[in-house]
Design a protein around this motif. Structure first.
Motif, PDB file in Angstrom:
ATOM      1  N   HIS A 207       1.099  -1.087   0.374  1.00 52.29           N
ATOM      2  CA  HIS A 207      -0.225   0.030  -0.203  1.00 52.29           C
ATOM      3  C   HIS A 207       0.724   0.922   0.253  1.00 52.29           C
ATOM      4  CE1 HIS A 207      -3.679  -2.419   0.631  1.00 52.29           C
ATOM      5  NE2 HIS A 207      -3.049  -3.003   1.633  1.00 52.29           N
ATOM      6  N   THR A 209       2.931   4.051  -1.929  1.00 51.90           N
ATOM      7  CA  THR A 209       2.517   5.545  -2.849  1.00 51.90           C
ATOM      8  C   THR A 209       4.003   5.805  -2.849  1.00 51.90           C
ATOM      9  OG1 THR A 209       0.822   6.137  -1.650  1.00 51.90           O
ATOM     10  CG2 THR A 209       1.456   7.346  -3.342  1.00 51.90           C
ATOM     11  N   GLY A 233      -7.594   6.977  -0.447  1.00 48.71           N
ATOM     12  CA  GLY A 233      -8.303   6.572  -0.675  1.00 48.71           C
ATOM     13  C   GLY A 233      -7.409   5.728  -1.757  1.00 48.71           C
ATOM     14  N   ARG A 234      -8.530   5.367  -3.275  1.00 42.26           N
ATOM     15  CA  ARG A 234      -7.712   5.452  -4.280  1.00 42.26           C
ATOM     16  C   ARG A 234      -6.869   6.301  -4.766  1.00 42.26           C
ATOM     17  NH1 ARG A 234     -10.253   1.210  -6.766  1.00 42.26           N
ATOM     18  NH2 ARG A 234      -9.577   1.731  -8.595  1.00 42.26           N
ATOM     19  N   GLU A 236      -6.733   7.536  -7.671  1.00 41.76           N
ATOM     20  CA  GLU A 236      -6.776   8.988  -8.322  1.00 41.76           C
ATOM     21  C   GLU A 236      -7.671   9.901  -8.196  1.00 41.76           C
ATOM     22  OE1 GLU A 236      -7.659   5.764  -8.804  1.00 41.76           O
ATOM     23  OE2 GLU A 236      -8.491   4.690 -10.483  1.00 41.76           O
ATOM     24  N   ARG A 237      -8.393   9.273  -6.554  1.00 44.61           N
ATOM     25  CA  ARG A 237      -8.387  10.703  -6.123  1.00 44.61           C
ATOM     26  C   ARG A 237      -7.373  11.907  -5.595  1.00 44.61           C
ATOM     27  NH1 ARG A 237     -11.895  10.001   0.151  1.00 44.61           N
ATOM     28  NH2 ARG A 237     -11.698  12.372   0.315  1.00 44.61           N
ATOM     29  N   ARG A 273      -0.540  -2.690  -7.285  1.00 45.13           N
ATOM     30  CA  ARG A 273      -2.287  -2.680  -8.586  1.00 45.13           C
ATOM     31  C   ARG A 273      -3.036  -3.898  -7.025  1.00 45.13           C
ATOM     32  NH1 ARG A 273      -1.746  -5.847 -13.204  1.00 45.13           N
ATOM     33  NH2 ARG A 273      -2.108  -7.633 -12.038  1.00 45.13           N
TER      34      ARG A 273
END
Length: 280
Positions: A207, A209, A233-234, A236-237, A273
């Motif tokens: 998880h 980033t 969250g994801r 994209e957000r 992913r």
């Protein structure tokens, strides 16, 4: 996986707030690049993402030196040289990708110097192989690796007087963001005395980033603000939230001493992913 590398290259783009989201091998990347809200000319940043045949990933962000002639040309030459190096490997990381990357940076630096106009570009790049991240950077575009709970696993040091002062504990982040010499950079691709800094290998948990960004991000948001967006969250957000927050700051004027510096903005986010759900 395809026999050759998958390539995503963005030079001089002016994206809307949704950016681009792609799957590259075992990873998901979100890419955003747009010109400054106060710029009439093109975006001088560039970005690229490559996935090699063995699943390794190479990401890079280049920031053409603002205020100098042909900054956009410099970042485009740099991304183009790396693109050619990736293609020369045949999409296989064990055929010297890292050595090819270093050679490509050197070639790009020579080509930029040959322009004869004082142009330059920063570079932030990461190679991800077997869930391990290794950074490579020149200048003040930065790289962060952040854990799921917000712990910073890696943060590169900007090659600038202010960046070195922060690293030495002589300036805090708030002082640095408002310093008169904030945008003085001491190392660039295209400078005769360019120095390439290679970071340590950092394990990438499921998880975590990874962020690579031009100074348009770090000159408008504090590190703790950026990290907090990662936790919402994801991917994209997180991308959309970062873009919106940066645009609010750039549109200024700054309130309560918040940073405000209109600039081209380019960044890449990467996460592993999530496992695909299978129907029973």
């Amino acid at each position: 996986m395809a026999d050759g590398p998958e390539c995503e290259v963005y030079v001089g783009h002016d994206m809307d707030g949704s950016g681009v989201v792609r799957e590259l091998g075992e990873y998901v990347v979100a890419i955003y690049s747009a010109r400054s809200p106060q710029r009439d000319g093109p975006n001088e940043d560039a970005a690229a993402a490559f996935c090699l045949a063995n699943g390794s990933v190479l990401l890079l962000v280049a920031d053409g030196m603002g205020g100098m002639p042909q900054g956009g040309t410099a970042s485009a030459l740099l991304v183009g040289a790396v693109h050619d190096a990736v293609l020369d490997t045949g999409g296989e990381a064990d055929r010297g990708l890292r050595e090819g990357l270093i050679d490509a940076i050197d070639r790009a630096s020579e080509r930029i110097q040959a322009l004869g106009v004082g142009a330059g570009s920063t570079l932030a790049a990461v190679e991800i192989n077997d869930h391990t991240v290794r950074s490579c950077h020149v200048g003040d575009s930065m790289i962060l690796v952040v854990g799921n709970r917000g712990r910073i696993k890696q943060q590169t040091v900007s090659h600038s007087p202010v960046g070195y002062a922060v690293e030495a504990g002589l300036l805090n982040e708030d002082d640095a963001l408002h310093h008169d010499d904030r945008n003085v950079v001491s190392n660039m691709v295209g400078f005769p005395n360019m120095r390439i800094e290679i970071g340590p290998a950092v394990p990438l948990a499921p998880h975590d980033t990874v962020l690579l960004a031009s100074d348009g991000l770090f000159d408008n948001l504090y590190i703790e603000e950026i990290v907090e967006y990662f936790r919402r969250g994801r991917i994209e957000r997180a991308m959309k939230d970062l873009v919106a927050a940066c645009r609010r700051r750039m549109d200024g004027p700054a309130a309560g001493g918040q940073p405000c510096k209109p600039d081209d903005l380019t960044f890449i986010l990467l996460r592993r992913r999530p496992p695909r759900r299978t129907r029973k």
